[in-house]
Design an enzyme around this catalytic site. Sequence first.
Site, mmCIF file in Angstrom:
data_model
loop_
_atom_site.group_PDB
_atom_site.id
_atom_site.type_symbol
_atom_site.label_atom_id
_atom_site.label_comp_id
_atom_site.label_asym_id
_atom_site.label_seq_id
_atom_site.Cartn_x
_atom_site.Cartn_y
_atom_site.Cartn_z
ATOM 1 N N ASN A 194 -36.743 -30.684 -58.289
ATOM 2 C CA ASN A 194 -36.951 -31.320 -59.591
ATOM 3 C C ASN A 194 -38.146 -30.579 -60.201
ATOM 4 O OD1 ASN A 194 -37.537 -33.001 -61.743
ATOM 5 N ND2 ASN A 194 -37.177 -34.885 -60.600
ATOM 6 N N LYS B 81 -41.626 -31.042 -58.342
ATOM 7 C CA LYS B 81 -42.069 -32.426 -58.093
ATOM 8 C C LYS B 81 -42.351 -32.675 -56.612
ATOM 9 C CE LYS B 81 -40.521 -37.143 -59.284
ATOM 10 N NZ LYS B 81 -39.446 -37.878 -59.977
ATOM 11 N N CYS C 241 -43.004 -37.340 -63.432
ATOM 12 C CA CYS C 241 -42.652 -38.756 -63.304
ATOM 13 C C CYS C 241 -43.438 -39.508 -62.232
ATOM 14 C CB CYS C 241 -41.148 -38.907 -63.107
ATOM 15 S SG CYS C 241 -40.635 -40.598 -63.454
ATOM 16 N N ASN D 169 -38.470 -40.258 -66.304
ATOM 17 C CA ASN D 169 -37.259 -41.078 -66.513
ATOM 18 C C ASN D 169 -37.516 -42.340 -65.720
ATOM 19 O OD1 ASN D 169 -34.516 -39.508 -67.477
ATOM 20 N ND2 ASN D 169 -35.976 -38.107 -66.550
ATOM 21 N N GLU E 156 -38.782 -35.183 -68.044
ATOM 22 C CA GLU E 156 -38.225 -34.801 -66.737
ATOM 23 C C GLU E 156 -36.699 -34.671 -66.885
ATOM 24 O OE1 GLU E 156 -38.031 -38.193 -64.113
ATOM 25 O OE2 GLU E 156 -38.214 -36.950 -62.312
ATOM 26 N N GLU F 140 -33.208 -39.342 -55.510
ATOM 27 C CA GLU F 140 -33.981 -38.089 -55.616
ATOM 28 C C GLU F 140 -34.218 -37.453 -54.259
ATOM 29 O OE1 GLU F 140 -37.080 -37.322 -58.506
ATOM 30 O OE2 GLU F 140 -36.885 -39.405 -59.161
HETATM 31 N N1 CDV Z 1 -37.964 -40.443 -61.989
HETATM 32 C C1 CDV Z 1 -38.901 -41.154 -61.324
HETATM 33 O O1 CDV Z 1 -39.690 -40.602 -60.578
HETATM 34 N N2 CDV Z 1 -38.877 -42.483 -61.533
HETATM 35 C C2 CDV Z 1 -39.745 -43.406 -60.833
HETATM 36 C C3 CDV Z 1 -39.097 -44.758 -60.732
HETATM 37 C C4 CDV Z 1 -37.875 -44.723 -59.909
HETATM 38 C C5 CDV Z 1 -40.045 -45.787 -60.149
HETATM 39 C C6 CDV Z 1 -41.095 -43.567 -61.509
HETATM 40 O O2 CDV Z 1 -42.107 -43.558 -60.798
HETATM 41 O O3 CDV Z 1 -41.148 -43.788 -62.718
#
Ligand code: CDV
Length: 320
Positions: free
Chosen positions: A107, A124, A173, A198, A47, A143
């Site tokens: 994103n 996303k 993510c 991430n 990501e 975000e």
């Molecule tokens: N980049 C993300 O979406 N990170 C989230 C963290 C913040 C919990 C994740 O679900 O990994």
Amino acid sequence: MSRNIVLAAAQLGPIQKAEGRDVAVGRMVRLMEKAHQRGVNVVVFPELALTTFFPRWYEEDIAVADHWYETSMPSNATAPLFEAAKKYGIGMHLGYAEKTPDGRRFNTAIYVHPTGEIVLKYRKVHLPGHKEFDPIRKVQHLEKRYFEVGDLGFPVIRAPIAGTEANIGMLICNDRRWPEAWRVLGLQQVEVVMLGYNTPSLNMDNRGFEAHHLRVEHSHLSVRSGCYQNSCFGVATAKGGTEDGHELFGHSIIVNPQGEIMAQATSWGDELITAECNLDDTKLGRSTIFNFAAHRRTEAYGRILEQTGSVAPATWTPKG
Ligand code: CDV
């Protein structure tokens, strides 16, 4: 016809705030070279792979953050990635921050065919964190400030890969933690889910304690169950290591349709992990325990679409 393809997660170590895209792209091209040497057909990058994870930095004026976004793809900065994909005949998944011509911010992830054509784009849907500066948090996760909720749904497409065809879809993510997202992909017979992440090693929300070892456990649990319950392969690629003083946990994995981990990163730096995957291995689950047409009971799932937050149940009290 063989339906074997070689999938790779191209984990990236940290990208510092001060580093330009050229640094990240150079490292990514080197991972593509390595992928070529190992006979890889598809490489999955993380990501927001081109920059530091900038949503940890608050900007009052969002326009000040504009330099983190890509306004075209490919661009001068990302052209070397597209050239490497073409040179090596490798399909490429790339996560980046997208700013559209009409000023919308997402994103985003794309899957690029070796010809350089963009096969699939995903934006996303599940944006974690918050929109305004949060004084309680040790580190911001903005975000919701920097991105709109994705407007493309969860698309799946059948595309040529290495002499066969594969049904591919994407998550980004936090999406990996939501079974609904996986199921929408599963309902389109997805065979390979590509996802970048991430994720900080610590829960920075600071509203309660979460044991550190559970951070990786929850990530793997989510990907493994998503793959098992939807009979698909998953390539989950992390950014790892200490980025601008904040640790990301790495632990990229490739998972099979039984939910087993086929390969796992062991460093927190740039690392390529690979797995040879027979796409026909998706058939067993899909035709037996997760034969959706035979066993799903949509008449009982109404709440999934009608309700967002949870509600307290009725209370039972003994009559006597
Ligand atoms: N980049 C993300 O979406 N990170 C989230 C963290 C913040 C919990 C994740 O679900 O990994």
